[in-house]
Design a protein around this motif. Structure first.
Motif, PDB file in Angstrom:
ATOM      1  N   VAL A  21       0.834  -1.208   0.000  1.00 28.96           N
ATOM      2  CA  VAL A  21       0.000   0.000   0.000  1.00 28.96           C
ATOM      3  C   VAL A  21       0.864   1.252   0.000  1.00 28.96           C
ATOM      4  O   VAL A  21       0.613   2.200  -0.759  1.00 28.96           O
ATOM      5  CB  VAL A  21      -0.952  -0.003   1.209  1.00 28.96           C
ATOM      6  CG1 VAL A  21      -1.703   1.331   1.305  1.00 28.96           C
ATOM      7  CG2 VAL A  21      -1.946  -1.153   1.110  1.00 28.96           C
ATOM      8  N   GLY A  22       1.892   1.249   0.834  1.00 32.12           N
ATOM      9  CA  GLY A  22       2.784   2.397   0.883  1.00 32.12           C
ATOM     10  C   GLY A  22       3.466   2.658  -0.442  1.00 32.12           C
ATOM     11  O   GLY A  22       3.630   3.812  -0.859  1.00 32.12           O
ATOM     12  N   GLY A  23       3.854   1.587  -1.135  1.00 33.12           N
ATOM     13  CA  GLY A  23       4.499   1.738  -2.438  1.00 33.12           C
ATOM     14  C   GLY A  23       3.574   2.344  -3.480  1.00 33.12           C
ATOM     15  O   GLY A  23       3.994   3.191  -4.284  1.00 33.12           O
ATOM     16  N   VAL A  24       2.308   1.937  -3.440  1.00 34.87           N
ATOM     17  CA  VAL A  24       1.335   2.489  -4.391  1.00 34.87           C
ATOM     18  C   VAL A  24       1.114   3.974  -4.127  1.00 34.87           C
ATOM     19  O   VAL A  24       1.115   4.797  -5.058  1.00 34.87           O
ATOM     20  CB  VAL A  24      -0.006   1.717  -4.297  1.00 34.87           C
ATOM     21  CG1 VAL A  24      -1.079   2.417  -5.128  1.00 34.87           C
ATOM     22  CG2 VAL A  24       0.163   0.279  -4.764  1.00 34.87           C
ATOM     23  N   VAL A  25       0.910   4.331  -2.858  1.00 34.44           N
ATOM     24  CA  VAL A  25       0.676   5.734  -2.506  1.00 34.44           C
ATOM     25  C   VAL A  25       1.903   6.584  -2.823  1.00 34.44           C
ATOM     26  O   VAL A  25       1.788   7.706  -3.339  1.00 34.44           O
ATOM     27  CB  VAL A  25       0.299   5.854  -1.015  1.00 34.44           C
ATOM     28  CG1 VAL A  25       0.209   7.325  -0.602  1.00 34.44           C
ATOM     29  CG2 VAL A  25      -1.028   5.155  -0.741  1.00 34.44           C
ATOM     30  N   LEU A  26       3.102   6.059  -2.540  1.00 33.51           N
ATOM     31  CA  LEU A  26       4.332   6.787  -2.848  1.00 33.51           C
ATOM     32  C   LEU A  26       4.465   7.007  -4.356  1.00 33.51           C
ATOM     33  O   LEU A  26       4.844   8.099  -4.805  1.00 33.51           O
ATOM     34  CB  LEU A  26       5.540   6.018  -2.326  1.00 33.51           C
ATOM     35  CG  LEU A  26       6.916   6.635  -2.636  1.00 33.51           C
ATOM     36  CD1 LEU A  26       7.035   8.021  -2.026  1.00 33.51           C
ATOM     37  CD2 LEU A  26       8.033   5.723  -2.128  1.00 33.51           C
ATOM     38  N   THR A  27       4.146   5.996  -5.132  1.00 30.76           N
ATOM     39  CA  THR A  27       4.186   6.135  -6.592  1.00 30.76           C
ATOM     40  C   THR A  27       3.268   7.251  -7.052  1.00 30.76           C
ATOM     41  O   THR A  27       3.629   8.072  -7.915  1.00 30.76           O
ATOM     42  CB  THR A  27       3.788   4.808  -7.262  1.00 30.76           C
ATOM     43  OG1 THR A  27       4.715   3.786  -6.895  1.00 30.76           O
ATOM     44  CG2 THR A  27       3.769   4.960  -8.780  1.00 30.76           C
ATOM     45  N   ALA A  28       2.051   7.285  -6.482  1.00 34.03           N
ATOM     46  CA  ALA A  28       1.090   8.324  -6.849  1.00 34.03           C
ATOM     47  C   ALA A  28       1.622   9.716  -6.505  1.00 34.03           C
ATOM     48  O   ALA A  28       1.497  10.655  -7.292  1.00 34.03           O
ATOM     49  CB  ALA A  28      -0.235   8.076  -6.141  1.00 34.03           C
ATOM     50  N   GLU A  29       2.225   9.842  -5.327  1.00 37.87           N
ATOM     51  CA  GLU A  29       2.752  11.142  -4.916  1.00 37.87           C
ATOM     52  C   GLU A  29       3.912  11.589  -5.802  1.00 37.87           C
ATOM     53  O   GLU A  29       4.035  12.771  -6.148  1.00 37.87           O
ATOM     54  CB  GLU A  29       3.192  11.087  -3.455  1.00 37.87           C
ATOM     55  CG  GLU A  29       2.039  11.010  -2.468  1.00 37.87           C
ATOM     56  CD  GLU A  29       1.071  12.161  -2.615  1.00 37.87           C
ATOM     57  OE1 GLU A  29       1.526  13.324  -2.669  1.00 37.87           O
ATOM     58  OE2 GLU A  29      -0.140  11.909  -2.710  1.00 37.87           O
ATOM     59  N   LEU A  30       4.760  10.660  -6.189  1.00 34.57           N
ATOM     60  CA  LEU A  30       5.869  11.002  -7.091  1.00 34.57           C
ATOM     61  C   LEU A  30       5.351  11.429  -8.457  1.00 34.57           C
ATOM     62  O   LEU A  30       5.875  12.381  -9.058  1.00 34.57           O
ATOM     63  CB  LEU A  30       6.817   9.806  -7.213  1.00 34.57           C
ATOM     64  CG  LEU A  30       7.611   9.446  -5.954  1.00 34.57           C
ATOM     65  CD1 LEU A  30       8.417   8.168  -6.179  1.00 34.57           C
ATOM     66  CD2 LEU A  30       8.540  10.587  -5.541  1.00 34.57           C
ATOM     67  N   LEU A  31       4.339  10.725  -8.952  1.00 33.54           N
ATOM     68  CA  LEU A  31       3.740  11.114 -10.226  1.00 33.54           C
ATOM     69  C   LEU A  31       3.119  12.506 -10.135  1.00 33.54           C
ATOM     70  O   LEU A  31       3.229  13.320 -11.062  1.00 33.54           O
ATOM     71  CB  LEU A  31       2.668  10.096 -10.633  1.00 33.54           C
ATOM     72  CG  LEU A  31       3.161   8.723 -11.092  1.00 33.54           C
ATOM     73  CD1 LEU A  31       1.984   7.774 -11.284  1.00 33.54           C
ATOM     74  CD2 LEU A  31       3.963   8.836 -12.391  1.00 33.54           C
ATOM     75  N   HIS A  32       2.488  12.778  -9.005  1.00 34.25           N
ATOM     76  CA  HIS A  32       1.850  14.076  -8.805  1.00 34.25           C
ATOM     77  C   HIS A  32       2.873  15.209  -8.743  1.00 34.25           C
ATOM     78  O   HIS A  32       2.672  16.276  -9.329  1.00 34.25           O
ATOM     79  CB  HIS A  32       1.034  14.036  -7.510  1.00 34.25           C
ATOM     80  CG  HIS A  32       0.486  15.372  -7.098  1.00 34.25           C
ATOM     81  ND1 HIS A  32      -0.509  16.017  -7.791  1.00 34.25           N
ATOM     82  CD2 HIS A  32       0.814  16.182  -6.052  1.00 34.25           C
ATOM     83  CE1 HIS A  32      -0.783  17.166  -7.198  1.00 34.25           C
ATOM     84  NE2 HIS A  32       0.009  17.293  -6.146  1.00 34.25           N
ATOM     85  N   ARG A  33       3.976  14.964  -8.054  1.00 33.93           N
ATOM     86  CA  ARG A  33       4.960  16.021  -7.824  1.00 33.93           C
ATOM     87  C   ARG A  33       5.894  16.254  -9.010  1.00 33.93           C
ATOM     88  O   ARG A  33       6.290  17.383  -9.284  1.00 33.93           O
ATOM     89  CB  ARG A  33       5.799  15.700  -6.585  1.00 33.93           C
ATOM     90  CG  ARG A  33       5.041  15.780  -5.272  1.00 33.93           C
ATOM     91  CD  ARG A  33       5.913  15.333  -4.111  1.00 33.93           C
ATOM     92  NE  ARG A  33       5.195  15.335  -2.849  1.00 33.93           N
ATOM     93  CZ  ARG A  33       5.078  16.382  -2.033  1.00 33.93           C
ATOM     94  NH1 ARG A  33       5.663  17.519  -2.382  1.00 33.93           N
ATOM     95  NH2 ARG A  33       4.410  16.303  -0.909  1.00 33.93           N
ATOM     96  N   TYR A  34       6.253  15.184  -9.725  1.00 31.84           N
ATOM     97  CA  TYR A  34       7.340  15.299 -10.690  1.00 31.84           C
ATOM     98  C   TYR A  34       6.937  15.018 -12.141  1.00 31.84           C
ATOM     99  O   TYR A  34       7.808  14.997 -13.011  1.00 31.84           O
ATOM    100  CB  TYR A  34       8.473  14.349 -10.287  1.00 31.84           C
ATOM    101  CG  TYR A  34       9.020  14.650  -8.919  1.00 31.84           C
ATOM    102  CD1 TYR A  34       9.733  15.829  -8.665  1.00 31.84           C
ATOM    103  CD2 TYR A  34       8.810  13.772  -7.853  1.00 31.84           C
ATOM    104  CE1 TYR A  34      10.225  16.105  -7.402  1.00 31.84           C
ATOM    105  CE2 TYR A  34       9.304  14.042  -6.584  1.00 31.84           C
ATOM    106  CZ  TYR A  34      10.014  15.218  -6.375  1.00 31.84           C
ATOM    107  OH  TYR A  34      10.489  15.502  -5.126  1.00 31.84           O
TER     108      TYR A  34
END
Length: 230
Positions: A21-34
């Protein structure tokens, strides 16, 4: 570390689910930011990706209390995230929706319902119909939806709804095939499940379909199985 051949402890199973779950959420945040990825697509990455944790919970036989506790914590975090920028990559879709909150609640309800009955497949059915069916329906509808229709003031497309029906049927069939084998009920029960799930998805005001679709799909699949397999 557990000796070779010994069943890993509960904390290890919980850690696997949490890392996923953490990996999925982190991926989403990276996509959002960068990246310039569409916020709705990022939301669907989380929507589909986190839903697969129900399969891990089923496979690893994680106890119900873990899923219920995680649901409560996730619900609290999502409510806070609507007011504070905790999960901007998840909630920055430019429209008012409690979908992420309802999503977390639905996982807790289905876990509390079906885990004690020793029937986790129906919790998985409900969650995965929502994640894959609703998720792909939204993406296909936005990309290829040329024939719109409205349910009250909510616009949908026939292409998206057809995707919802087909994907819901496929997901339900696969889960029942694993749980009860290749019998005729495995292929018949998903038909009404897919139709009802699509009807519930058509009414998605404020993201309520993230609650009604999984619970409605799971409940219908369960009761039809009880009726036809008894």
């Amino acid at each position: 570390m557990a000796p070779f051949g010994q069943i890993p402890p509960l904390w290890f199973h919980i850690a696997i689910a949490a890392i996923w779950v953490g990996g999925v959420v982190l991926t989403a945040e990276l996509l959002h930011r960068y990246t310039n990825t569409d916020p709705e697509k990022i939301r669907k990455v989380v929507h589909i990706g986190t839903g697969q944790v129900i399969l891990l919970a089923w496979w690893l036989q994680i106890p119900a209390w873990v899923g219920i506790t995680a649901s409560i914590l996730a619900s609290a975090v999502t409510l806070l995230s609507y007011k504070f920028p905790i999960l901007p990559g998840v909630n920055s879709v430019g429209r008012k929706s409690l979908g992420t909150f309802f999503y977390a609640i639905s996982i807790g309800i289905l876990t509390a319902w079906f885990w004690p009955l020793q029937q986790p497949q129906y919790a998985a059915l409900g969650i995965l119909v929502m994640t894959w069916g609703d998720g792909l329906a939204a993406l296909i509808g936005q990309r290829f939806g040329k024939h719109p229709y409205k349910v009250w003031d909510i616009q949908k497309s026939w292409e998206g709804s057809l995707t919802m029906v087909l994907v819901s049927y496929a997901v339900s069939s696969l889960i029942l095939l694993v749980a009860q084998g290749n019998i005729w009920q495995t292929w018949i029960i998903p038909i009404p499940v897919a139709i009802v799930a699509t009807a519930l998805e058509a009414f998605s005001k404020l993201g309520i379909d993230n609650l009604t679709v999984p619970i409605g799909s799971a409940a219908l699949g369960f009761f039809l199985s009880q009726l036809l397999l008894s």
